[in-house]
Each structure stands twice: as C-alpha cells, then as structure tokens.
Design a protein around this motif. Structure first.
Motif, PDB file in Angstrom:
ATOM      1  N   PRO A  52      71.890  26.241 108.411  1.00 13.31           N
ATOM      2  CA  PRO A  52      72.342  25.073 109.183  1.00 13.31           C
ATOM      3  C   PRO A  52      71.529  24.816 110.448  1.00 13.31           C
ATOM      4  O   PRO A  52      71.630  23.722 111.014  1.00 13.31           O
ATOM      5  CB  PRO A  52      73.788  25.438 109.537  1.00 13.31           C
ATOM      6  N   GLN A  53      70.747  25.788 110.924  1.00 15.03           N
ATOM      7  CA  GLN A  53      69.955  25.576 112.127  1.00 15.03           C
ATOM      8  C   GLN A  53      68.735  26.491 112.096  1.00 15.03           C
ATOM      9  O   GLN A  53      68.626  27.371 111.257  1.00 15.03           O
ATOM     10  CB  GLN A  53      70.785  25.849 113.384  1.00 15.03           C
ATOM     11  N   LYS A  54      67.817  26.249 113.019  1.00 17.99           N
ATOM     12  CA  LYS A  54      66.619  27.081 113.131  1.00 17.99           C
ATOM     13  C   LYS A  54      66.565  27.683 114.527  1.00 17.99           C
ATOM     14  O   LYS A  54      67.260  27.233 115.447  1.00 17.99           O
ATOM     15  CB  LYS A  54      65.365  26.258 112.859  1.00 17.99           C
ATOM     16  N   PHE A  55      65.721  28.714 114.670  1.00 18.16           N
ATOM     17  CA  PHE A  55      65.640  29.454 115.925  1.00 18.16           C
ATOM     18  C   PHE A  55      64.194  29.651 116.327  1.00 18.16           C
ATOM     19  O   PHE A  55      63.283  29.624 115.495  1.00 18.16           O
ATOM     20  CB  PHE A  55      66.341  30.810 115.783  1.00 18.16           C
ATOM     21  N   MET A  56      64.004  29.866 117.628  1.00 20.91           N
ATOM     22  CA  MET A  56      62.651  30.046 118.151  1.00 20.91           C
ATOM     23  C   MET A  56      62.641  31.160 119.186  1.00 20.91           C
ATOM     24  O   MET A  56      63.573  31.292 119.986  1.00 20.91           O
ATOM     25  CB  MET A  56      62.139  28.747 118.777  1.00 20.91           C
ATOM     26  N   GLY A  57      61.570  31.974 119.183  1.00 20.82           N
ATOM     27  CA  GLY A  57      61.371  33.005 120.195  1.00 20.82           C
ATOM     28  C   GLY A  57      62.155  34.261 119.922  1.00 20.82           C
ATOM     29  O   GLY A  57      62.855  34.394 118.920  1.00 20.82           O
ATOM     30  N   TRP A  58      62.029  35.206 120.859  1.00 17.11           N
ATOM     31  CA  TRP A  58      62.780  36.459 120.767  1.00 17.11           C
ATOM     32  C   TRP A  58      63.075  36.991 122.157  1.00 17.11           C
ATOM     33  O   TRP A  58      62.146  37.167 122.946  1.00 17.11           O
ATOM     34  CB  TRP A  58      62.009  37.501 119.972  1.00 17.11           C
ATOM     35  N   PRO A  59      64.366  37.218 122.492  1.00 12.41           N
ATOM     36  CA  PRO A  59      65.542  36.952 121.666  1.00 12.41           C
ATOM     37  C   PRO A  59      65.594  35.484 121.246  1.00 12.41           C
ATOM     38  O   PRO A  59      65.195  34.606 122.009  1.00 12.41           O
ATOM     39  CB  PRO A  59      66.715  37.323 122.578  1.00 12.41           C
ATOM     40  N   PRO A  60      66.085  35.226 120.039  1.00 14.38           N
ATOM     41  CA  PRO A  60      66.004  33.870 119.499  1.00 14.38           C
ATOM     42  C   PRO A  60      66.936  32.896 120.198  1.00 14.38           C
ATOM     43  O   PRO A  60      68.033  33.250 120.633  1.00 14.38           O
ATOM     44  CB  PRO A  60      66.391  34.057 118.030  1.00 14.38           C
ATOM     45  N   THR A  96      61.202  36.064  99.448  1.00 18.54           N
ATOM     46  CA  THR A  96      60.126  35.495 100.246  1.00 18.54           C
ATOM     47  C   THR A  96      60.529  34.149 100.828  1.00 18.54           C
ATOM     48  O   THR A  96      60.290  33.862 102.017  1.00 18.54           O
ATOM     49  CB  THR A  96      58.862  35.335  99.388  1.00 18.54           C
ATOM     50  N   LEU A  97      61.130  33.286 100.025  1.00 18.14           N
ATOM     51  CA  LEU A  97      61.561  31.974 100.497  1.00 18.14           C
ATOM     52  C   LEU A  97      62.605  32.110 101.594  1.00 18.14           C
ATOM     53  O   LEU A  97      62.543  31.414 102.621  1.00 18.14           O
ATOM     54  CB  LEU A  97      62.114  31.161  99.322  1.00 18.14           C
ATOM     55  N   VAL A  98      63.581  32.992 101.394  1.00 14.66           N
ATOM     56  CA  VAL A  98      64.613  33.205 102.412  1.00 14.66           C
ATOM     57  C   VAL A  98      63.977  33.677 103.715  1.00 14.66           C
ATOM     58  O   VAL A  98      64.324  33.203 104.811  1.00 14.66           O
ATOM     59  CB  VAL A  98      65.654  34.217 101.901  1.00 14.66           C
ATOM     60  N   GLN A  99      63.034  34.598 103.623  1.00 12.50           N
ATOM     61  CA  GLN A  99      62.369  35.086 104.834  1.00 12.50           C
ATOM     62  C   GLN A  99      61.650  33.961 105.568  1.00 12.50           C
ATOM     63  O   GLN A  99      61.736  33.856 106.799  1.00 12.50           O
ATOM     64  CB  GLN A  99      61.370  36.185 104.469  1.00 12.50           C
ATOM     65  N   SER A 100      60.958  33.108 104.835  1.00 14.55           N
ATOM     66  CA  SER A 100      60.220  32.025 105.486  1.00 14.55           C
ATOM     67  C   SER A 100      61.155  31.081 106.228  1.00 14.55           C
ATOM     68  O   SER A 100      60.755  30.455 107.211  1.00 14.55           O
ATOM     69  CB  SER A 100      59.407  31.246 104.445  1.00 14.55           C
ATOM     70  N   ARG A 101      62.391  31.010 105.790  1.00 15.24           N
ATOM     71  CA  ARG A 101      63.329  30.063 106.387  1.00 15.24           C
ATOM     72  C   ARG A 101      64.167  30.678 107.507  1.00 15.24           C
ATOM     73  O   ARG A 101      64.607  29.972 108.417  1.00 15.24           O
ATOM     74  CB  ARG A 101      64.250  29.524 105.289  1.00 15.24           C
ATOM     75  N   LEU A 102      64.402  31.981 107.446  1.00 15.84           N
ATOM     76  CA  LEU A 102      65.277  32.612 108.432  1.00 15.84           C
ATOM     77  C   LEU A 102      64.524  33.197 109.626  1.00 15.84           C
ATOM     78  O   LEU A 102      65.121  33.340 110.700  1.00 15.84           O
ATOM     79  CB  LEU A 102      66.097  33.727 107.774  1.00 15.84           C
ATOM     80  N   MET A 103      63.257  33.581 109.459  1.00 19.28           N
ATOM     81  CA  MET A 103      62.512  34.127 110.584  1.00 19.28           C
ATOM     82  C   MET A 103      62.435  33.100 111.711  1.00 19.28           C
ATOM     83  O   MET A 103      62.205  31.918 111.462  1.00 19.28           O
ATOM     84  CB  MET A 103      61.092  34.504 110.168  1.00 19.28           C
ATOM     85  N   PRO A 104      62.618  33.516 112.974  1.00 16.19           N
ATOM     86  CA  PRO A 104      62.405  32.577 114.076  1.00 16.19           C
ATOM     87  C   PRO A 104      60.934  32.221 114.184  1.00 16.19           C
ATOM     88  O   PRO A 104      60.054  32.998 113.805  1.00 16.19           O
ATOM     89  CB  PRO A 104      62.875  33.369 115.303  1.00 16.19           C
ATOM     90  N   SER A 105      60.654  31.031 114.685  1.00 16.78           N
ATOM     91  CA  SER A 105      59.273  30.656 114.986  1.00 16.78           C
ATOM     92  C   SER A 105      58.971  31.037 116.433  1.00 16.78           C
ATOM     93  O   SER A 105      59.880  31.265 117.237  1.00 16.78           O
ATOM     94  CB  SER A 105      59.065  29.161 114.775  1.00 16.78           C
ATOM     95  N   PHE A 106      57.687  31.087 116.768  1.00 12.39           N
ATOM     96  CA  PHE A 106      57.282  31.454 118.115  1.00 12.39           C
ATOM     97  C   PHE A 106      56.381  30.413 118.763  1.00 12.39           C
ATOM     98  O   PHE A 106      56.256  30.380 119.987  1.00 12.39           O
ATOM     99  CB  PHE A 106      56.564  32.804 118.092  1.00 12.39           C
ATOM    100  N   THR A 107      55.738  29.579 117.982  1.00 10.85           N
ATOM    101  CA  THR A 107      54.839  28.558 118.503  1.00 10.85           C
ATOM    102  C   THR A 107      55.174  27.228 117.847  1.00 10.85           C
ATOM    103  O   THR A 107      55.895  27.171 116.854  1.00 10.85           O
ATOM    104  CB  THR A 107      53.369  28.920 118.230  1.00 10.85           C
TER     105      THR A 107
END
Length: 399
Positions: A52-60, A96-107
């Motif tokens: 339902p949403q996406k995240f960025m950075g860490w902590p996300p 692999t698909l799940v990982q690409s979608r759940l990992m936070p982005s950083f840039t």
C-alpha cells in the motif's frame, strides 16, 4: 503445542512492523516452512499485496504510494512470474519480485554513472593485466550444471583474478563516496573480483542479497570488445522516455534509455575507469546482450546501512502473496486480474530482450530462452548450439 509461526512471533516481538514502519515484520520465515505457518506469518507481519505504500532511507520513512508507471512495471513482471511453468523457478522469481518492491529506496533515480578514483583504477588495471593471461581460476556457481535456461560449461565460466587486499582497499576508500550518494552511514559488505567475463557471456535479470548488497557499485577495469556490452538496469519509477526505437547496441552514447510499452530500461555502457552506483538489492539489473569480444573485467563492491539494517532473505519468504501459485487466469480478484492482463505477459526487461534479438534478425521462434536461474547468474550463449559462429552469426566462434 505452539506452531513454529507462533513461536517465532513470540521470540521476534522486538522486530519492527513492516506495515507501519517499512521494516521487516516480527516473524521471520524459514526455508521450507509449512505453507500454513507461512500464511500465519504473512498476516502477523501485516503484509499486503500489492504493497500500500513505499519507503525511503534508513531508518525508513513513508514516501507516499508507488507511481502508476512503477505499479504497471511490477504488474508486468508479476504476470510473467505467475505463468512460469516450473514451481521452483516461480517461487524464486516471486521472492525476487517481492524484494524489489519492499526494499526501501535511497536515491531519487537508483543509479549513477561516474568515474573511479584514478589511483584505485590504476592499481586495479595493473592487477588485471598482470593476471589476465596467467590466472587458472574460474568462477563456479551453485547451479552451473543444473539451473538456468542456458547452461554454463566450465570453459565458458568467468575467469577470476584474486587480490583480496586490493579489493578491501577499494571497498574501504570508496565507502565515503557511497555514503554521500545514499545519504546514510554504511557498513562494508563484500568486495568481489576481479571477474573476467568470457566471449558470449550474459547475466540473468536479478536483484542482489538483501542482507549485505544494498548500496553497491561496479567498477569496470578493462575490456577488449567488438561492440559495446552494456548493463541493463531499471530506475525507481519506470516512466517511459521520449525514445521511439531501440538504439542500445551500436550507439556511441554512454547512457541509452530504451522505451518499452510498460516501462523504462536504461542500458549503460561502462568504459574502463567508470563506476556505476546502484541500489542492487532493489533494482533489477542484467546483461541480456551476449558479450562479443575477448575479455571484460570488473569488480563488484557492496555495502549496507550500518545502523540497524535487518532485512534478511527469510523476511521475504513471509511476504510472498498467499495466492502466489495462481496463474494470471486464476487470480480471484477481477480488478487485480485485469491489471495483470493489461500489463503482461512480459516485463520491460523481457521486452528489451525480445527487442535485442529482433534487431539482430532473429524471428520469435529462433530467439533463445530468456535467461533465468538465480543459481547460475552468469550464463553463456556459446553453450547453446548455433549461437557462436552460426548463421545468423551472433558472436565470433573463436577470439
């Protein structure tokens, strides 16, 4: 007696909840865990599909919802995955698909092309040429003789030049650069190389390990090629660019953007001394065009956030949707099924692959199998009959 899922939940209450904070849920999976317990973990972790949403950075930090173009690009991949005939391959591609979608982005974009520090490039270049014609080491993969759509014979496996002291130096000295790009403190994960690809080599479409391969770079050292051998990589959004034809195979420009009907593929040609920064655990990347030349050498360096990074492969096991075994036609939600049918049956990377072979004069019936097999990431087209020195010729038979 408590189920394994309940026990894991009791032991893992300190782990953050994905649905609220963008981190792994409280229950980790186990390879080969019973499906009923995996379903319990899916619910306990608050997973939903699509996310339902996406995240960025860490902590996300919550960063809104996925763009329509990115959703469409993931739907196209999902449609391809759902219709894979082999159950084991389908499961691996789902993870692999799940990982690409759940990992936070950083840039904002997800990759950057730049130049390596000159002193490191020169040290690597000397090591490369000192070992190029003398090394007897060949890289071995778990699935070299059993996995992948193209088998990899020992004679076509990449050569390897070892100098771990230099690899560690490269990783240590480049860490501040990568921290500045990613915006977070990083811990050193792995420095790998020097890998020397052989004539006919390809690289399967994949993402890297979530534990340690989060913020990465490829440093290209040297090559002798008859034509450019670009790496294909996606960005964080997938919006089409104003490009109307395929130009990635003989174009002089370093960065070529290729339009497909459902997303964007960037084909990046690295010259010696170039560094490609990329978010390797989130972004699909590959080398679909077979290498045509004598040798191509690079190193691969990986980092991960130093403060509390806790994503593991076992977290992804519990996040695979509950109906992963359904083909597109069997998806129960009519709206979801319609979205998959509209976006599929092939993702942007797969369509890029089709475009390459079409540009070389191959009919759909003659195109070799799309390279898959996560246990065999490097494959070689010369291990298929008729593709090295055959007619139509793809790469030279002897170099």
């Amino acid at each position: 007696m408590r189920s394994v899922g309940a026990l894991l939940l009791a032991l893992g209450v300190a782990r953050a909840h994905y649905g609220s904070e963008g981190m792994p849920g409280p229950v980790q999976g186990v390879n080969g865990m019973p499906e009923l317990e995996r379903r319990e973990a899916y619910a306990a972790n608050g997973h939903q599909w699509p996310p339902p949403q996406k995240f960025m950075g860490w902590p996300p930090v919550a960063n809104g919802t996925e763009s329509e173009s990115y959703q469409r690009s993931r739907d196209a991949i999902e449609a391809w995955v759902r219709n894979l005939p082999d159950p084991a391959q389908r499961w691996n591609e789902w993870v692999t698909l799940v990982q690409s979608r759940l990992m936070p982005s950083f840039t904002d974009v997800g990759f950057k092309l730049t130049r390596a520090p000159e002193h490191l490039f020169q040290a690597l270049n000397k090591t490369y040429y000192d070992g190029l014609h003398t090394t007897q080491h060949r890289e071995k993969f778990r699935g070299q003789r059993r996995g992948g759509s193209v088998r990899l014979s020992e004679g076509n496996a990449p050569l390897f030049v070892y100098n771990q002291q230099l690899m560690d130096r490269v990783m240590r000295e480049c860490r501040p650069r990568m921290e500045a790009w990613a915006g977070v403190p990083l811990k050193e994960g792995q420095a790998y190389g020097i890998r020397i690809y052989q004539n006919g080599s390809t690289l399967v479409n994949h993402v890297d390990r979530s534990e340690t391969h989060v913020i990465s770079f490829i440093l290209h050292i040297a090559s002798e090629l008859d034509e450019p051998w670009p790496i294909q990589i996606e960005d964080h959004d997938g919006r089409p660019l104003p490009v109307t034809h395929f130009t990635p195979f003989h174009a002089p420009s370093t960065l070529i953007h290729v339009l497909t009907t459902i997303g964007r593929v960037h084909s990046v040609n690295l010259t010696p001394g170039d560094m490609l920064y990329y978010e390797s655990s989130k972004q699909y990347h590959a080398r679909f065009t077979p290498m045509n030349g004598k040798h191509y050498g690079s190193v691969f360096v990986h980092y991960y956030p130093s403060e509390g990074w806790n994503w593991k492969n076992t977290d992804l096991i519990t996040a695979v949707p509950l109906d992963y075994y359904d083909t597109v036609d069997e998806v129960r939600d009519p709206a979801r099924r319609a979205a998959l049918e509209e976006a599929g049956p092939r993702g942007a990377m797969e369509r890029f692959y089709d475009g390459f072979w079409e540009s070389r004069g191959y009919s759909a019936a003659d195109v070799p199998p799309f390279p898959v097999g996560l246990d065999s990431p490097v494959q070689n087209i010369c291990d298929l009959p008729g593709f090295c020195g055959g007619s139509p010729s793809l790469v030279s038979e002897e170099l």
